[in-house]
Write a protein that holds these residues in place. Structure first.
Motif, PDB file in Angstrom:
ATOM      1  N   ILE A  76      17.414  22.920  33.472  1.00 24.97           N
ATOM      2  CA  ILE A  76      16.712  23.997  32.773  1.00 24.97           C
ATOM      3  C   ILE A  76      17.682  24.979  32.113  1.00 24.97           C
ATOM      4  O   ILE A  76      17.281  25.804  31.304  1.00 24.97           O
ATOM      5  CB  ILE A  76      15.772  24.761  33.725  1.00 24.97           C
ATOM      6  N   PHE A  77      18.957  24.866  32.451  1.00 19.74           N
ATOM      7  CA  PHE A  77      19.957  25.780  31.904  1.00 19.74           C
ATOM      8  C   PHE A  77      20.641  25.227  30.652  1.00 19.74           C
ATOM      9  O   PHE A  77      21.483  25.905  30.070  1.00 19.74           O
ATOM     10  CB  PHE A  77      21.028  26.088  32.958  1.00 19.74           C
ATOM     11  N   ALA A  78      20.274  24.031  30.226  1.00 21.64           N
ATOM     12  CA  ALA A  78      20.948  23.386  29.100  1.00 21.64           C
ATOM     13  C   ALA A  78      20.921  24.245  27.843  1.00 21.64           C
ATOM     14  O   ALA A  78      21.930  24.376  27.156  1.00 21.64           O
ATOM     15  CB  ALA A  78      20.322  22.021  28.817  1.00 21.64           C
ATOM     16  N   ASP A  79      19.783  24.847  27.543  1.00 25.31           N
ATOM     17  CA  ASP A  79      19.694  25.670  26.327  1.00 25.31           C
ATOM     18  C   ASP A  79      19.328  27.120  26.658  1.00 25.31           C
ATOM     19  O   ASP A  79      18.778  27.830  25.843  1.00 25.31           O
ATOM     20  CB  ASP A  79      18.698  25.076  25.338  1.00 25.31           C
ATOM     21  N   HIS A  80      19.671  27.535  27.872  1.00 21.87           N
ATOM     22  CA  HIS A  80      19.360  28.901  28.313  1.00 21.87           C
ATOM     23  C   HIS A  80      20.241  29.908  27.592  1.00 21.87           C
ATOM     24  O   HIS A  80      21.444  29.730  27.484  1.00 21.87           O
ATOM     25  CB  HIS A  80      19.553  29.017  29.826  1.00 21.87           C
ATOM     26  N   LYS A  81      19.604  30.956  27.103  1.00 19.71           N
ATOM     27  CA  LYS A  81      20.332  32.043  26.461  1.00 19.71           C
ATOM     28  C   LYS A  81      20.205  33.281  27.332  1.00 19.71           C
ATOM     29  O   LYS A  81      19.204  33.475  27.997  1.00 19.71           O
ATOM     30  CB  LYS A  81      19.747  32.310  25.078  1.00 19.71           C
ATOM     31  N   ARG A  82      21.213  34.111  27.306  1.00 13.63           N
ATOM     32  CA  ARG A  82      21.158  35.358  28.080  1.00 13.63           C
ATOM     33  C   ARG A  82      19.991  36.201  27.616  1.00 13.63           C
ATOM     34  O   ARG A  82      19.567  36.133  26.479  1.00 13.63           O
ATOM     35  CB  ARG A  82      22.444  36.150  27.884  1.00 13.63           C
ATOM     36  N   GLY A  83      19.520  37.014  28.529  1.00 11.10           N
ATOM     37  CA  GLY A  83      18.413  37.911  28.177  1.00 11.10           C
ATOM     38  C   GLY A  83      17.374  37.902  29.266  1.00 11.10           C
ATOM     39  O   GLY A  83      17.698  37.964  30.448  1.00 11.10           O
TER      40      GLY A  83
ATOM     41  N   PHE B   4      13.622  31.883  35.922  1.00 15.50           N
ATOM     42  CA  PHE B   4      13.320  32.001  37.348  1.00 15.50           C
ATOM     43  C   PHE B   4      12.069  31.200  37.699  1.00 15.50           C
ATOM     44  O   PHE B   4      12.001  30.575  38.750  1.00 15.50           O
ATOM     45  CB  PHE B   4      13.146  33.458  37.765  1.00 15.50           C
ATOM     46  N   CYS B   5      11.097  31.239  36.822  1.00 18.23           N
ATOM     47  CA  CYS B   5       9.865  30.492  37.068  1.00 18.23           C
ATOM     48  C   CYS B   5      10.143  28.986  37.083  1.00 18.23           C
ATOM     49  O   CYS B   5       9.669  28.266  37.968  1.00 18.23           O
ATOM     50  CB  CYS B   5       8.838  30.852  35.997  1.00 18.23           C
ATOM     51  N   LYS B   6      10.920  28.506  36.127  1.00 14.60           N
ATOM     52  CA  LYS B   6      11.261  27.077  36.090  1.00 14.60           C
ATOM     53  C   LYS B   6      12.143  26.688  37.275  1.00 14.60           C
ATOM     54  O   LYS B   6      11.990  25.608  37.851  1.00 14.60           O
ATOM     55  CB  LYS B   6      11.961  26.742  34.773  1.00 14.60           C
ATOM     56  N   ALA B   7      13.068  27.568  37.633  1.00 11.11           N
ATOM     57  CA  ALA B   7      13.931  27.296  38.785  1.00 11.11           C
ATOM     58  C   ALA B   7      13.108  27.230  40.063  1.00 11.11           C
ATOM     59  O   ALA B   7      13.413  26.435  40.962  1.00 11.11           O
ATOM     60  CB  ALA B   7      15.016  28.365  38.896  1.00 11.11           C
TER      61      ALA B   7
ATOM     62  N   THR C 131      10.118  26.045  40.292  1.00  5.67           N
ATOM     63  CA  THR C 131       9.513  24.707  40.278  1.00  5.67           C
ATOM     64  C   THR C 131      10.494  23.678  40.829  1.00  5.67           C
ATOM     65  O   THR C 131      10.127  22.842  41.663  1.00  5.67           O
ATOM     66  CB  THR C 131       9.087  24.321  38.852  1.00  5.67           C
ATOM     67  N   ILE C 132      11.731  23.754  40.393  1.00  2.00           N
ATOM     68  CA  ILE C 132      12.734  22.793  40.849  1.00  2.00           C
ATOM     69  C   ILE C 132      13.056  23.011  42.323  1.00  2.00           C
ATOM     70  O   ILE C 132      13.209  22.052  43.081  1.00  2.00           O
ATOM     71  CB  ILE C 132      13.985  22.855  39.955  1.00  2.00           C
ATOM     72  N   ALA C 133      13.134  24.270  42.748  1.00  2.00           N
ATOM     73  CA  ALA C 133      13.391  24.558  44.168  1.00  2.00           C
ATOM     74  C   ALA C 133      12.264  23.990  45.030  1.00  2.00           C
ATOM     75  O   ALA C 133      12.510  23.433  46.101  1.00  2.00           O
ATOM     76  CB  ALA C 133      13.535  26.063  44.385  1.00  2.00           C
ATOM     77  N   ARG C 134      11.029  24.115  44.550  1.00  2.00           N
ATOM     78  CA  ARG C 134       9.894  23.568  45.303  1.00  2.00           C
ATOM     79  C   ARG C 134       9.990  22.055  45.405  1.00  2.00           C
ATOM     80  O   ARG C 134       9.743  21.473  46.453  1.00  2.00           O
ATOM     81  CB  ARG C 134       8.575  23.965  44.634  1.00  2.00           C
ATOM     82  N   GLU C 135      10.388  21.415  44.323  1.00  2.00           N
ATOM     83  CA  GLU C 135      10.479  19.954  44.302  1.00  2.00           C
ATOM     84  C   GLU C 135      11.615  19.430  45.175  1.00  2.00           C
ATOM     85  O   GLU C 135      11.572  18.289  45.616  1.00  2.00           O
ATOM     86  CB  GLU C 135      10.655  19.460  42.865  1.00  2.00           C
ATOM     87  N   THR C 136      12.631  20.233  45.417  1.00  2.00           N
ATOM     88  CA  THR C 136      13.794  19.770  46.178  1.00  2.00           C
ATOM     89  C   THR C 136      13.916  20.414  47.547  1.00  2.00           C
ATOM     90  O   THR C 136      14.934  20.230  48.219  1.00  2.00           O
ATOM     91  CB  THR C 136      15.091  20.037  45.384  1.00  2.00           C
ATOM     92  N   LYS C 137      12.913  21.152  47.990  1.00  2.00           N
ATOM     93  CA  LYS C 137      13.049  21.889  49.251  1.00  2.00           C
ATOM     94  C   LYS C 137      13.180  20.989  50.473  1.00  2.00           C
ATOM     95  O   LYS C 137      13.581  21.455  51.533  1.00  2.00           O
ATOM     96  CB  LYS C 137      11.943  22.926  49.423  1.00  2.00           C
ATOM     97  N   SER C 138      12.919  19.710  50.322  1.00  2.00           N
ATOM     98  CA  SER C 138      13.134  18.796  51.450  1.00  2.00           C
ATOM     99  C   SER C 138      14.628  18.564  51.704  1.00  2.00           C
ATOM    100  O   SER C 138      15.013  18.097  52.768  1.00  2.00           O
ATOM    101  CB  SER C 138      12.430  17.460  51.195  1.00  2.00           C
TER     102      SER C 138
ATOM    103  N   CYS D 261       6.209  27.278  36.890  1.00  2.00           N
ATOM    104  CA  CYS D 261       6.083  26.791  35.513  1.00  2.00           C
ATOM    105  C   CYS D 261       6.263  25.288  35.450  1.00  2.00           C
ATOM    106  O   CYS D 261       7.073  24.739  36.194  1.00  2.00           O
ATOM    107  CB  CYS D 261       7.163  27.405  34.644  1.00  2.00           C
ATOM    108  N   PRO D 262       5.581  24.660  34.534  1.00  2.00           N
ATOM    109  CA  PRO D 262       5.886  23.253  34.311  1.00  2.00           C
ATOM    110  C   PRO D 262       7.272  23.148  33.674  1.00  2.00           C
ATOM    111  O   PRO D 262       7.654  23.988  32.867  1.00  2.00           O
ATOM    112  CB  PRO D 262       4.793  22.803  33.344  1.00  2.00           C
ATOM    113  N   VAL D 263       7.999  22.140  34.084  1.00  2.00           N
ATOM    114  CA  VAL D 263       9.338  21.929  33.540  1.00  2.00           C
ATOM    115  C   VAL D 263       9.308  20.646  32.741  1.00  2.00           C
ATOM    116  O   VAL D 263       9.025  19.573  33.280  1.00  2.00           O
ATOM    117  CB  VAL D 263      10.384  21.845  34.679  1.00  2.00           C
ATOM    118  N   ALA D 264       9.561  20.761  31.452  1.00  2.00           N
ATOM    119  CA  ALA D 264       9.515  19.597  30.570  1.00  2.00           C
ATOM    120  C   ALA D 264      10.675  18.657  30.873  1.00  2.00           C
ATOM    121  O   ALA D 264      11.784  19.108  31.161  1.00  2.00           O
ATOM    122  CB  ALA D 264       9.576  20.046  29.118  1.00  2.00           C
TER     123      ALA D 264
END
Length: 136
Positions: A58-65, A71-74, A76-83, A107-110
């Protein structure tokens, strides 16, 4: 009371109703949530059992600001990997609260490019630290 004071008070009340005013309590809560998340993240980075697992970058095209979306997308990923580590559950809930300004659930993560969980956690740590610095 002068007209100017009345107008300023009205504008302040209107902006508070719209949620644009950040109270000291909200600022403190956000600061504490960021600190707690960074501590949990540090622990996970030392002990993560499946750091070679690939996740969406999700950080590939992340811009500061504004980091609300990241955080919302992260979350989602934390939930998917919490095991992989039990502390990822705490990170998930903290990220969800940090990203809640616009979103009520993760958030949904494309689909896109992927990165290892280890690299994802490093990038997340960097964004959290930048957000924390911006609060001061």
């Amino acid at each position: 009371m002068s007209v100017l004071v009345q107008v300023l008070l009205t504008l302040l009340l209107l902006s508070a109703c719209l949620g644009d005013v950040v109270t000291p309590q909200q600022h403190t809560l956000r600061s504490r949530t960021l600190k707690e998340t960074m501590k949990l993240l540090e622990k996970v980075q030392r002990e993560v059992s499946c750091d070679k697992v690939n996740v969406i970058n999700i950080f590939a095209d992340h811009k500061r600001g504004n980091n609300t979306d990241i955080f919302c997308k992260a979350a989602t990923i934390a939930r998917e990997t919490k095991s992989c580590h039990r502390e990822l559950g705490g990170i998930y809930y903290n990220l969800l609260s940090l990203g809640r300004a616009r979103h009520k659930k993760p958030c949904p993560v494309a689909p896109g490019s992927t990165t290892s969980l280890k690299n994802f956690l490093k990038a997340l740590d960097y964004v959290l630290q930048e957000e924390f610095k911006s609060l001061k």
